[in-house]
Design a protein around this motif. Structure first.
Motif, PDB file in Angstrom:
ATOM      1  N   LEU A 194      -3.599  10.603 -13.502  1.00 29.60           N
ATOM      2  CA  LEU A 194      -3.453  10.311 -15.060  1.00 29.60           C
ATOM      3  C   LEU A 194      -4.453   9.033 -15.158  1.00 29.60           C
ATOM      4  O   LEU A 194      -5.301   9.158 -16.435  1.00 29.60           O
ATOM      5  CB  LEU A 194      -2.163   9.914 -15.514  1.00 29.60           C
ATOM      6  CG  LEU A 194      -1.812  10.212 -16.887  1.00 29.60           C
ATOM      7  CD1 LEU A 194      -1.986  11.695 -17.163  1.00 29.60           C
ATOM      8  CD2 LEU A 194      -0.108   9.927 -17.122  1.00 29.60           C
ATOM      9  N   LEU A 195      -4.374   7.941 -14.472  1.00 27.33           N
ATOM     10  CA  LEU A 195      -5.013   6.967 -14.881  1.00 27.33           C
ATOM     11  C   LEU A 195      -6.684   6.851 -14.254  1.00 27.33           C
ATOM     12  O   LEU A 195      -7.177   5.855 -14.221  1.00 27.33           O
ATOM     13  CB  LEU A 195      -4.494   5.700 -14.207  1.00 27.33           C
ATOM     14  CG  LEU A 195      -3.084   5.357 -14.745  1.00 27.33           C
ATOM     15  CD1 LEU A 195      -2.108   4.411 -14.146  1.00 27.33           C
ATOM     16  CD2 LEU A 195      -3.379   5.073 -16.324  1.00 27.33           C
ATOM     17  N   ASP A 196      -7.045   7.860 -13.688  1.00 24.60           N
ATOM     18  CA  ASP A 196      -8.162   8.259 -13.169  1.00 24.60           C
ATOM     19  C   ASP A 196      -8.471   7.085 -11.801  1.00 24.60           C
ATOM     20  O   ASP A 196      -9.105   6.150 -11.836  1.00 24.60           O
ATOM     21  CB  ASP A 196      -9.290   7.728 -13.910  1.00 24.60           C
ATOM     22  CG  ASP A 196     -10.830   8.004 -13.678  1.00 24.60           C
ATOM     23  OD1 ASP A 196     -11.802   7.512 -14.164  1.00 24.60           O
ATOM     24  OD2 ASP A 196     -11.034   8.819 -12.874  1.00 24.60           O
ATOM     25  N   SER A 197      -7.484   7.326 -11.040  1.00 21.28           N
ATOM     26  CA  SER A 197      -7.267   6.761  -9.663  1.00 21.28           C
ATOM     27  C   SER A 197      -6.660   5.571  -9.551  1.00 21.28           C
ATOM     28  O   SER A 197      -6.538   4.904  -8.574  1.00 21.28           O
ATOM     29  CB  SER A 197      -8.665   6.900  -8.761  1.00 21.28           C
ATOM     30  OG  SER A 197      -9.597   5.844  -9.628  1.00 21.28           O
ATOM     31  N   GLY A 198      -6.195   5.005 -10.632  1.00 24.51           N
ATOM     32  CA  GLY A 198      -5.293   3.824 -10.675  1.00 24.51           C
ATOM     33  C   GLY A 198      -5.352   2.743 -11.807  1.00 24.51           C
ATOM     34  O   GLY A 198      -6.192   3.209 -12.524  1.00 24.51           O
ATOM     35  N   LEU A 199      -5.132   1.439 -11.408  1.00 26.68           N
ATOM     36  CA  LEU A 199      -5.167   0.335 -12.318  1.00 26.68           C
ATOM     37  C   LEU A 199      -6.484  -0.301 -12.282  1.00 26.68           C
ATOM     38  O   LEU A 199      -6.841  -0.691 -11.089  1.00 26.68           O
ATOM     39  CB  LEU A 199      -4.011  -0.394 -12.164  1.00 26.68           C
ATOM     40  CG  LEU A 199      -2.679   0.034 -12.848  1.00 26.68           C
ATOM     41  CD1 LEU A 199      -1.631  -1.070 -12.391  1.00 26.68           C
ATOM     42  CD2 LEU A 199      -2.631   0.335 -13.996  1.00 26.68           C
ATOM     43  N   TYR A 200      -7.309  -0.322 -13.167  1.00 26.62           N
ATOM     44  CA  TYR A 200      -8.651  -1.090 -13.192  1.00 26.62           C
ATOM     45  C   TYR A 200      -8.455  -2.589 -13.348  1.00 26.62           C
ATOM     46  O   TYR A 200      -7.752  -2.870 -14.421  1.00 26.62           O
ATOM     47  CB  TYR A 200      -9.597  -0.547 -14.169  1.00 26.62           C
ATOM     48  CG  TYR A 200     -10.152   0.584 -13.743  1.00 26.62           C
ATOM     49  CD1 TYR A 200      -9.458   1.978 -13.536  1.00 26.62           C
ATOM     50  CD2 TYR A 200     -11.633   0.706 -13.345  1.00 26.62           C
ATOM     51  CE1 TYR A 200      -9.999   3.331 -13.384  1.00 26.62           C
ATOM     52  CE2 TYR A 200     -12.025   2.158 -13.358  1.00 26.62           C
ATOM     53  CZ  TYR A 200     -11.266   3.332 -13.028  1.00 26.62           C
ATOM     54  OH  TYR A 200     -12.058   4.646 -12.607  1.00 26.62           O
ATOM     55  N   THR A 201      -9.089  -3.560 -12.535  1.00 28.26           N
ATOM     56  CA  THR A 201      -9.015  -4.741 -12.958  1.00 28.26           C
ATOM     57  C   THR A 201      -9.932  -5.166 -13.850  1.00 28.26           C
ATOM     58  O   THR A 201     -10.916  -4.346 -14.150  1.00 28.26           O
ATOM     59  CB  THR A 201      -9.739  -5.770 -11.646  1.00 28.26           C
ATOM     60  OG1 THR A 201     -10.792  -5.046 -11.196  1.00 28.26           O
ATOM     61  CG2 THR A 201      -8.461  -5.520 -10.294  1.00 28.26           C
ATOM     62  N   GLY A 202      -9.647  -6.103 -14.615  1.00 25.47           N
ATOM     63  CA  GLY A 202     -10.438  -6.563 -15.868  1.00 25.47           C
ATOM     64  C   GLY A 202      -9.756  -5.820 -17.088  1.00 25.47           C
ATOM     65  O   GLY A 202     -10.375  -5.944 -17.872  1.00 25.47           O
ATOM     66  N   GLU A 203      -8.870  -5.195 -16.940  1.00 23.17           N
ATOM     67  CA  GLU A 203      -8.523  -4.200 -18.102  1.00 23.17           C
ATOM     68  C   GLU A 203      -6.754  -4.286 -18.284  1.00 23.17           C
ATOM     69  O   GLU A 203      -6.270  -4.526 -17.296  1.00 23.17           O
ATOM     70  CB  GLU A 203      -8.875  -2.843 -18.021  1.00 23.17           C
ATOM     71  CG  GLU A 203     -10.197  -2.523 -18.087  1.00 23.17           C
ATOM     72  CD  GLU A 203     -10.356  -0.856 -17.786  1.00 23.17           C
ATOM     73  OE1 GLU A 203     -11.827  -0.502 -17.720  1.00 23.17           O
ATOM     74  OE2 GLU A 203      -9.305  -0.261 -17.977  1.00 23.17           O
ATOM     75  N   ILE A 204      -6.451  -3.947 -19.603  1.00 26.58           N
ATOM     76  CA  ILE A 204      -5.169  -4.055 -19.880  1.00 26.58           C
ATOM     77  C   ILE A 204      -4.580  -2.395 -19.852  1.00 26.58           C
ATOM     78  O   ILE A 204      -5.271  -1.782 -20.637  1.00 26.58           O
ATOM     79  CB  ILE A 204      -4.745  -4.544 -21.113  1.00 26.58           C
ATOM     80  CG1 ILE A 204      -5.249  -5.946 -20.896  1.00 26.58           C
ATOM     81  CG2 ILE A 204      -3.058  -4.552 -21.456  1.00 26.58           C
ATOM     82  CD1 ILE A 204      -4.801  -6.750 -22.572  1.00 26.58           C
ATOM     83  N   THR A 205      -3.422  -2.004 -19.201  1.00 27.74           N
ATOM     84  CA  THR A 205      -3.117  -0.765 -19.177  1.00 27.74           C
ATOM     85  C   THR A 205      -1.713  -0.880 -19.727  1.00 27.74           C
ATOM     86  O   THR A 205      -0.921  -1.827 -19.502  1.00 27.74           O
ATOM     87  CB  THR A 205      -2.830  -0.060 -17.931  1.00 27.74           C
ATOM     88  OG1 THR A 205      -4.028  -0.288 -17.221  1.00 27.74           O
ATOM     89  CG2 THR A 205      -2.824   1.286 -17.863  1.00 27.74           C
ATOM     90  N   GLU A 206      -1.428  -0.094 -20.657  1.00 30.92           N
ATOM     91  CA  GLU A 206       0.040   0.006 -21.390  1.00 30.92           C
ATOM     92  C   GLU A 206       0.882   1.161 -21.100  1.00 30.92           C
ATOM     93  O   GLU A 206       0.370   2.223 -21.047  1.00 30.92           O
ATOM     94  CB  GLU A 206      -0.085  -0.118 -22.865  1.00 30.92           C
ATOM     95  CG  GLU A 206       1.142  -0.395 -23.556  1.00 30.92           C
ATOM     96  CD  GLU A 206       0.900  -0.094 -25.176  1.00 30.92           C
ATOM     97  OE1 GLU A 206       0.780  -0.864 -25.780  1.00 30.92           O
ATOM     98  OE2 GLU A 206       0.806   1.157 -25.686  1.00 30.92           O
ATOM     99  N   LEU A 207       2.221   0.868 -20.814  1.00 25.37           N
ATOM    100  CA  LEU A 207       3.213   1.905 -20.707  1.00 25.37           C
ATOM    101  C   LEU A 207       4.004   1.859 -21.548  1.00 25.37           C
ATOM    102  O   LEU A 207       4.691   0.939 -22.139  1.00 25.37           O
ATOM    103  CB  LEU A 207       3.881   1.762 -19.442  1.00 25.37           C
ATOM    104  CG  LEU A 207       3.406   1.929 -17.822  1.00 25.37           C
ATOM    105  CD1 LEU A 207       4.339   1.548 -16.990  1.00 25.37           C
ATOM    106  CD2 LEU A 207       3.069   3.490 -17.771  1.00 25.37           C
ATOM    107  N   ALA A 208       4.167   2.931 -22.395  1.00 27.72           N
ATOM    108  CA  ALA A 208       5.043   3.157 -23.654  1.00 27.72           C
ATOM    109  C   ALA A 208       6.248   4.048 -23.478  1.00 27.72           C
ATOM    110  O   ALA A 208       5.974   5.062 -22.534  1.00 27.72           O
ATOM    111  CB  ALA A 208       4.456   3.207 -24.866  1.00 27.72           C
ATOM    112  N   GLY A 209       7.544   3.906 -23.841  1.00 27.74           N
ATOM    113  CA  GLY A 209       8.509   4.796 -23.576  1.00 27.74           C
ATOM    114  C   GLY A 209       9.613   4.408 -24.305  1.00 27.74           C
ATOM    115  O   GLY A 209       9.888   3.350 -24.555  1.00 27.74           O
ATOM    116  N   SER A 210      10.802   5.463 -24.680  1.00 28.04           N
ATOM    117  CA  SER A 210      11.926   5.349 -24.948  1.00 28.04           C
ATOM    118  C   SER A 210      12.877   4.567 -23.967  1.00 28.04           C
ATOM    119  O   SER A 210      12.514   4.537 -22.928  1.00 28.04           O
ATOM    120  CB  SER A 210      12.673   6.599 -25.462  1.00 28.04           C
ATOM    121  OG  SER A 210      12.090   7.500 -25.532  1.00 28.04           O
ATOM    122  N   PRO A 211      14.084   3.883 -24.393  1.00 28.82           N
ATOM    123  CA  PRO A 211      14.862   3.466 -23.407  1.00 28.82           C
ATOM    124  C   PRO A 211      15.157   4.328 -22.274  1.00 28.82           C
ATOM    125  O   PRO A 211      15.478   5.404 -22.470  1.00 28.82           O
ATOM    126  CB  PRO A 211      16.169   3.042 -24.090  1.00 28.82           C
ATOM    127  CG  PRO A 211      15.849   3.021 -25.572  1.00 28.82           C
ATOM    128  CD  PRO A 211      14.503   3.988 -25.663  1.00 28.82           C
TER     129      PRO A 211
END
Lengths: 363, 313
Positions: free
Chosen positions: B92-109
């Motif tokens: 989903l994230l195009d192979s993972g978390l990229y350094t130099g960027e902010i990735t956000e996860l949102a969701g209900s409780p």
């Protein structure tokens, strides 16, 4: 110091004036005298003194440490093991929660009227006092009652049952017998501090005063707010203000739980949500309140059975267990043949069971 | 705007500053934007001295343009992609978390945001053997759970303890402490941590909305400023130190009743990639969740993946 001026906890009007005068970083300000600051920035003497006081406090070693000291996860693991948890006397629930209600976290208990939230809270206020040699925490409890549902007679019954339970557990060890002599119903009742709040302003004020109270009484290990929904569901016209107040309150409570090593328990009510032509019972106080507590336990009816579901937890899997309320308090449900799937398919949220905890389910 | 102060550069002493202040010149900006000839005539300072100081100040405080090609070279050599440990989330994230960027996860409780953060932290500290900073604002950090996840990855106790030591936890509960913490990390915290062996590759903030949502709205006029400051600090940390930043956010309902990430439009420009986590309706107490990509500069959004978030696997 490397704090920028816009990020300092000062009044917005003062900050705007400081920035307009050209101060960007906290280190620009630290060498100024109040009178100098006053003239250059155009704020009153009083405000200048407050600004410099705040900067001086910020530079104090213990404040700096709070913001900069990081624990490794390993240290945290040791801390968590030392903190322990509060048993509920219902072994199924304790297993689902990983030993009991965790100290240092906030737990929210939601449920329809009469399902047993206040009973569980009173049980916890007794259980937190079980001496360490019997597997408890040996601490005191603070009970903040907003609904007026705290019944001393019921707590006395539960306390007596707890003492009897410990007597059965005691082998002939010196420590245990000694601890048992000190554990009486009077002692248990005297270790529960009761506060009665009548509206949300009193509740907010009480939470502001809690850090001082907890510093004076370091043996308190449990803070119960029963219920947090009641004062916020009446007379509130501005719902967005309610959300803001609740979010601020949640942060204060988790700060208390972590800094003073107490377990914070909140009870919440249920409300009906209609979506797609269907109605569902959901916890009250809104969607964003769901994020406030660390753990969420939902108590509900299924026919005549009472079930507890762990809905949200950072460390435990979701689980549903059955419990019952007896004369002695909150206990495990007796084993009974599983109901056939047809009857238990639909839970009846409108099962209007009356609130007579002492007369139901005599075990 | 930097205030003119003695010692800011050679040649600037108290008399210099007093003379300038009589002409109402207080900051570096004011100084370099006025004509030295006129200034020399108005106050009693020599033209030569003024020009010399001006040159030094310009050299110190100007921002210089960089060519796009150089920037690209730098990007290629310094960006790393950190796997989250969950293959479908990586996809989903195009192979993972990229350094130099902010990735956000949102969701209900209860949708699994904290669990995903845990699994990313465990993966980075154990698999990649790098240090992770975890800023916890909600008390959700549970070292027992981290241990459980590590135990399923390796039975070796030493490795587990080592991995736990690489995860550093900071607990802050309001926005001013969060800003103090981030600014401290930026100025010396991160360097100190990387000196101890194992560079810092990831920073997680769980959650950003817990501290900001009580400051926004109503008659408060500071909320937006604090929100932008937090976003700015996180971006600077991500860029300057080549770190992958992961934040969690709550959700609200928009006009049509659909879920969207909280904190509003201004915050939405901070993270480069945003993922929405949801429980699956009607599945009761199953551990399956769906993750939907809602903002990405690299992939088509609306991409959905089903995940089993109980990461004992």
């Amino acid at each position: 110091m490397h704090r920028t001026v816009p990020s300092l906890p000062l009044a917005p009007s003062v900050k705007v004036k400081l920035i307009n005068a050209g101060f960007q970083v906290a280190s620009d300000l630290i060498d100024m005298r109040p009178l100098q600051l006053c003239k250059e920035v155009g704020i009153s003497q009083q405000e200048a003194v407050e600004v410099l006081q705040m900067l001086r406090d910020d530079g104090q070693p213990h404040q700096q440490r709070a913001a900069t000291e990081s624990l490794t996860a390993l240290d945290l693991l040791h801390q968590e093991q030392a903190l322990g948890s509060i048993v509920t006397f219902c072994s199924a629930l304790d297993d689902a929660l990983g030993g009991g209600l965790p100290v240092g976290k906030t737990t929210e208990i939601c449920g329809a009227p009469g399902v047993g939230k206040t009973q569980l809270c009173m049980q916890l206020a007794v259980d937190v006092q079980i001496p360490v040699c019997f597997g408890g925490l040996g601490g005191k409890a603070l009970y903040i009652d907003t609904e007026g549902s705290f019944l001393v007679q019921r707590v006395a019954d539960m306390a007596e049952a707890a003492v009897q339970h410990c007597t059965l557990l005691a082998e002939d060890t010196e420590k245990k017998i000694q601890a048992l002599e000190e554990l009486t119903v009077e002692k248990i009742l005297s270790n529960i501090f009761l506060v009665r709040c009548h509206d949300y302003v009193e509740l907010l004020a009480e939470v502001y005063l809690l850090p001082d109270f907890l510093s004076e009484h370091p043996e308190v290990r449990l803070v119960v707010i029963d219920s947090i929904a009641f004062p916020f569901r009446h007379d509130f016209e501005d719902l967005s203000q309610r959300t803001r107040l609740l979010n601020g309150l949640a942060q204060q409570l988790i700060q208390l739980a972590t800094q003073h090593s107490v377990a914070v328990v909140l009870t919440n009510q249920m409300t009906t949500r209609v979506s797609n032509g269907q109605s569902k019972l959901v916890p009250a106080l809104g969607e964003s309140w769901g994020h406030a507590a660390t753990q969420r336990l939902i108590l509900h009816w299924e026919g005549l059975r009472r079930l507890a579901s762990l809905y949200k937890s950072p460390s435990q899997m979701e689980a549903t267990i059955q419990y019952q309320i007896t004369v002695q308090g909150f206990r495990d449900a007796p084993d009974e043949p599983r109901p056939t799937p047809a009857t238990s398919a639909v839970s009846s949220p409108s099962g209007n069971h009356s609130k007579h905890p002492r007369m139901e389910d005599r075990s | 705007m930097v205030i003119l102060r003695e010692g800011i550069c050679p040649g600037v002493n108290e008399e210099f500053i007093k003379a300038l202040q009589s002409e109402d010149i207080k900051t570096v900006e004011d100084f370099v934007s006025c004509n030295p000839e006129e200034l020399a005539q108005k106050c009693s300072l020599s033209y030569k001295a003024l020009v010399a100081v001006r040159r030094v100040l310009l050299a110190q405080y100007t921002a210089f343009p960089v060519s796009g090609a150089d920037l690209y070279e730098e990007l290629l050599s310094s960006t790393a992609i950190l796997s989250t440990g969950n293959p479908s989330l990586d996809k989903l994230l195009d192979s993972g978390l990229y350094t130099g960027e902010i990735t956000e996860l949102a969701g209900s409780p209860g949708s699994g945001k904290t669990q995903v953060c845990f699994s990313v932290a465990v993966n980075i500290s154990h698999q990649l053997k790098q240090t992770v900073f975890y800023i916890d604002t909600k008390g959700g950090m549970c070292a027992n759970r981290l241990l459980q996840m590590l135990q399923s990855k390796t039975p070796n106790m030493e490795e587990q303890m080592e991995a736990l030591q690489k995860i550093k936890v900071l607990r802050v509960f309001d926005v001013f402490s969060l800003l103090a913490c981030l600014q401290n990390l930026r100025s010396n915290g991160l360097q100190k941590a990387s000196v101890g062996g194992g560079s810092v590759k990831a920073l997680m903030v769980d959650s950003v909305s817990a501290v900001l949502s009580s400051m926004l709205g109503g008659k408060q006029n500071e909320g937006m400023s604090l929100l932008m400051q937090v976003a700015g600090e996180l971006k600077m940390i991500a860029k300057d130190f080549n770190i992958a930043v992961l934040v969690t956010n709550h959700v609200t309902k928009d006009g049509n009743g659909h879920l969207k990430a909280g904190l509003g439009q201004s915050w939405s420009h901070g993270p480069r990639t945003r993922v929405l986590l949801q429980r699956i309706e009607g599945a009761g107490t199953s551990s399956l969740r769906t993750a939907t990509l809602t903002k990405s500069s690299r992939q088509i959004t609306g991409f959905e993946e089903r995940n089993d978030l109980i990461m004992d696997k």
